[in-house]
Every structure is written in structure tokens, then in C-alpha cells.
Design an enzyme around this catalytic site. Structure first.
Site, PDB file in Angstrom:
ATOM      1  N   GLY A 108      59.694  34.816  38.974  1.00  0.00           N
ATOM      2  CA  GLY A 108      58.536  35.724  38.930  1.00  0.00           C
ATOM      3  C   GLY A 108      57.443  35.354  39.902  1.00  0.00           C
ATOM      4  N   LEU A 109      57.722  34.406  40.816  1.00  0.00           N
ATOM      5  CA  LEU A 109      56.689  33.995  41.770  1.00  0.00           C
ATOM      6  C   LEU A 109      56.956  34.543  43.172  1.00  0.00           C
ATOM      7  CD1 LEU A 109      56.112  30.273  40.650  1.00  0.00           C
ATOM      8  CD2 LEU A 109      54.942  32.346  39.881  1.00  0.00           C
ATOM      9  N   GLY A 110      57.806  35.540  43.255  1.00  0.00           N
ATOM     10  CA  GLY A 110      58.032  36.209  44.541  1.00  0.00           C
ATOM     11  C   GLY A 110      58.853  35.378  45.511  1.00  0.00           C
ATOM     12  N   SER A 112      62.047  35.567  46.471  1.00  0.00           N
ATOM     13  CA  SER A 112      62.895  36.278  47.440  1.00  0.00           C
ATOM     14  C   SER A 112      62.049  36.922  48.535  1.00  0.00           C
ATOM     15  CB  SER A 112      63.776  37.326  46.745  1.00  0.00           C
ATOM     16  OG  SER A 112      63.012  38.390  46.239  1.00  0.00           O
ATOM     17  N   ALA A 113      60.889  37.471  48.179  1.00  0.00           N
ATOM     18  CA  ALA A 113      60.031  38.093  49.196  1.00  0.00           C
ATOM     19  C   ALA A 113      59.480  37.047  50.155  1.00  0.00           C
ATOM     20  CB  ALA A 113      58.890  38.852  48.532  1.00  0.00           C
ATOM     21  N   ALA A 114      59.097  35.882  49.612  1.00  0.00           N
ATOM     22  CA  ALA A 114      58.565  34.820  50.477  1.00  0.00           C
ATOM     23  C   ALA A 114      59.641  34.371  51.472  1.00  0.00           C
ATOM     24  CB  ALA A 114      58.081  33.649  49.631  1.00  0.00           C
ATOM     25  N   ASP A 151      55.400  42.155  46.061  1.00  0.00           N
ATOM     26  CA  ASP A 151      55.768  40.780  46.409  1.00  0.00           C
ATOM     27  C   ASP A 151      55.688  40.569  47.917  1.00  0.00           C
ATOM     28  OD1 ASP A 151      56.460  40.785  43.774  1.00  0.00           O
ATOM     29  OD2 ASP A 151      58.426  39.878  44.050  1.00  0.00           O
TER      30      ASP A 151
HETATM   31  O1  PMV Z   1      59.772  38.904  39.484  1.00  0.00           O
HETATM   32  P1  PMV Z   1      59.167  39.222  40.788  1.00  0.00           P
HETATM   33  O2  PMV Z   1      58.394  38.077  41.400  1.00  0.00           O
HETATM   34  O3  PMV Z   1      60.167  39.757  41.748  1.00  0.00           O
HETATM   35  O4  PMV Z   1      58.107  40.391  40.553  1.00  0.00           O
HETATM   36  C1  PMV Z   1      58.545  41.670  40.151  1.00  0.00           C
HETATM   37  C2  PMV Z   1      57.397  42.617  39.965  1.00  0.00           C
HETATM   38  C3  PMV Z   1      57.809  43.971  39.354  1.00  0.00           C
HETATM   39  O5  PMV Z   1      56.615  44.731  39.172  1.00  0.00           O
HETATM   40  C4  PMV Z   1      58.460  43.771  38.001  1.00  0.00           C
HETATM   41  C5  PMV Z   1      58.784  44.729  40.244  1.00  0.00           C
HETATM   42  C6  PMV Z   1      58.172  45.265  41.528  1.00  0.00           C
HETATM   43  O6  PMV Z   1      58.944  45.596  42.431  1.00  0.00           O
HETATM   44  O7  PMV Z   1      56.941  45.410  41.609  1.00  0.00           O
END
Ligand code: PMV
Length: 325
Positions: A108-110, A112-114, A151
Site C-alpha cells: 500500500g506504499l506505492g 510498483s509505481a515508484a 500512486d
Molecule cells: O495499494 P496501492 O499503493 O497500490 O494504492 C492503491 C490505491 C487505490 O485507490 C486503492 C487504487 C488506485 O488506483 O487509486
């Protein structure tokens, strides 16, 4: 892609990006509601160099991971999608990319995007923002299916932002420092699966979903005002309320509730899951660095790992990250 410095030595470009926490608004953001997200000091870096023979490859040595363009798994497909979007797919101009992330995958800390931003930046350091965004969107599409883009926006720019899908980011002026404790529930989750579970619930109970998203939208609007006013106490209460609404969407777990409860009992202003939920991390808002220690200790005693971080004020993450070579 690589060049030479003044001494004639070959320089290898390093791309960096930061992780993020969603302070309020996850999931609702997928359906057009605003979310507040903030870049954190931990993130990812990558370096790229051309190689003689393809296929292109991506390694993450700390995780013991090596994939090639064209490999069937998510990482291989994401790498291929990013290269295709960058126009360097195929065997004509293969690259070797090495990357590292200081974030728990699926936490949940992003993460994959990082990684996506760091890889895209390493491959073409000076690429315009729009091209970078398209490349990271191609990468994220593989992991997330229907990403809101929050993210990737945070990974690229850091800071504290209001993000709205389709509109983009609006920086939020931080009235008082935001000190955070991040606690790991010990299990990871798939963002794609969690987003799909909310989509199923929304299809079954559209009224419940709409009311929940409306409630989250109101919390986000108030939270923005609280952040600008430096009212961290109010911000914490709003985060608690957001957590209740997320629990109503079946995104919480017993471990997440435990982490939140321990943090509140140890003095946090508020605590909630961050990101997709169903596992992953919790974010707790604390008064200052000293106030963080009892929370980390409470988590440790209960068997959970955690760390502290502050919200980055920088406009671009690549000047602020530690850990890059
Ligand atoms: O779990 P993360 O870090 O990929 O965050 C997801 C955030 C969501 O709102 C659940 C999905 C999105 O694409 O915004």
C-alpha cells in the site's frame, strides 16, 4: 541514454522515485472522488545501460528477481509495456535495468509505481512529464488493471497533493509538519483484487457504495482544510472516520484494526489503512518524532514492524531520496 562526464568516464543515469501514503480517499479515488496523498522518503531507484544483445532485462537483486522483456509474469509484462510505450521495445536497442525498492511490495506504499517511475526515468532521464506519465501508466496498468494514477503522480513528484482522476494533482500547502508512523500488517495484498472487490460490492449495492464515496469525499475536503490550517488533531479524527468507511467496504483486516487501535492507544491523532487494504500498511499521524516511539514500541511488542517518516515538501522526489547509488 548514458553519457560521459568531464573526466570522460561513462555515466549511468539513475532514476529515482518516492513511495507514498494515501492520507485519505483511496478506492473512492478510482470513481472520481479526490484523494490526499503524500510522498515519503522511502522509494525506489533504477539505473539503465544499453546492452549488445536483447532481450532487454530488468533485475531487482535485493529481491532475487530477474525478468526479460516478453516474460509472462506481471513484472515482465509491465517492463515490456513500459518499453513499448517508450518506443524502445524489441531487439534493436536492448537495455539492462537494475532497480531497488525500499518499500514492501503489495504493502500500500506505492511500490510498483515508484519502481515504474524510477525505471522510466533511468531509461530516458530528460523525458517530458507527459511521456513519463504515459510510460508509467502502461507499467501500472499491468499491476492494477484500472489505476487512478494517484500512486504514479506521487512517485514522480512527492509532496502532499490532492489528486483527482482525470484532473491530476493539486499541491496542498502544509500548515504544520506531518509526522507519520507506518506499520506493516505483515501480509501483502493485490491492489487489482482489492479494487475489483470494491467494484463487485458497488455493482451489488450501488447505494451503499455511493454513500460511502460521498462520505469519503466530504472527509477529504475537510482534511485538506485541516492540513492547510496545520490542525493535525482534526486531521487525525478525519483519518479515523475514513478508516471506518473503508472497513464498511470490507477492506480492513484484524491485523489492520489491531495496528490502528495500538497506535491510537499509544497517542496517535488518528490511524487508518493506506492504499488498497486487505493487508499491507497502516498510517498513523503523530505529534512529532518523539511521539512516534511509543507507537513503534507498541507495534513491535505485538509483533509488527514499523518506521517513521515525514511528508516530503519537495516538488520533485529525485533530489530528496536516500539510498540511491
Ligand atoms: O495499494 P496501492 O499503493 O497500490 O494504492 C492503491 C490505491 C487505490 O485507490 C486503492 C487504487 C488506485 O488506483 O487509486
Amino acid at each position: 541514454m548514458s553519457g560521459t562526464d568531464d573526466s570522460g568516464a561513462v555515466t549511468i543515469p539513475v532514476g529515482t522515485a518516492c513511495g507514498k501514503v494515501i492520507l485519505l480517499g483511496e478506492h473512492a479515488v478510482v470513481y472520481g472522488a479526490p484523494a490526499i496523498a503524500a510522498g515519503i522518503e522511502r522509494g525506489a531507484w533504477a539505473r539503465a545501460r544499453r546492452i549488445e544483445e536483447g532481450p532487454s532485462r530488468l533485475s531487482i537483486p535485493a529481491w532475487g528477481v530477474l525478468v526479460h522483456e516478453g516474460d509472462p509474469g506481471d513484472l515482465g509484462r509491465a517492463f515490456a509495456a513500459l518499453l513499448t510505450e517508450a518506443g524502445i521495445s524489441g531487439r534493436e536497442a536492448p537495455v539492462a535495468v537494475e532497480a531497488e525498492a525500499q518499500l514492501p511490495p503489495g504493502g500500500g506504499l506505492g511500490c510498483s509505481a515508484a519502481l515504474g517511475v524510477a525505471v522510466a526515468r533511468a531509461i530516458e532521464p530528460g523525458a517530458p512529464e507527459a511521456k513519463l506519465a504515459a510510460r508509467v501508466a502502461a507499467w501500472e496498468g499491468v499491476f492494477h488493471g484500472n489505476p487512478s494514477g494517484v500512486d504514479a503522480a506521487c512517485a514522480a513528484n512527492g509532496g502532499c497533493v490532492l489528486f483527482t482522476k482525470g484532473t491530476g494533482v493539486e499541491p496542498i500547502r502544509i500548515g504544520a509538519p506531518l509526522h507519520l508512523c507506518i506499520g506493516n500488517s505483515g501480509t501483502s495484498s493485490s491492489t487489482k483484487e482489492m479494487v475489483e472487490s470494491v467494484a463487485r460490492l458497488r455493482a451489488r449495492k450501488p447505494d451503499v457504495a455511493r454513500k460511502t464515496f460521498d462520505g469519503i469525499t466530504a472527509l477529504v475536503r475537510n482534511a485538506r482544510l485541516a492540513i492547510e490550517a496545520g490542525d493535525t488533531f482534526a486531521l487525525g479524527r478525519l483519518m479515523d472516520l475514513n478508516q471506518m468507511l473503508l472497513s464498511g467496504l470490507f477492506l480492513s483486516t484484524p491485523e489492520i484494526e489491531r495496528l490502528c487501535g495500538l497506535a491510537r492507544d499509544a497517542g496517535a491523532f488518528g490511524a487508518k489503512l493506506t492504499g488498497a487494504g486487505g493487508g499491507g500498511c497502516v498510517v498513523a499521524l503523530v505529534k512529532g518524532e518523539e511521539a512516534a516511539e511509543p507507537i513503534l514500541e507498541a507495534w513491535r511488542s505485538a509483533g509488527f514492524e514499523g518506521f517513521t517518516t515525514s511528508v516530503l515538501r519537495v516538488e520533485r522526489a529525485d533530489v530528496a531520496l536516500g539510498g540511491a547509488p
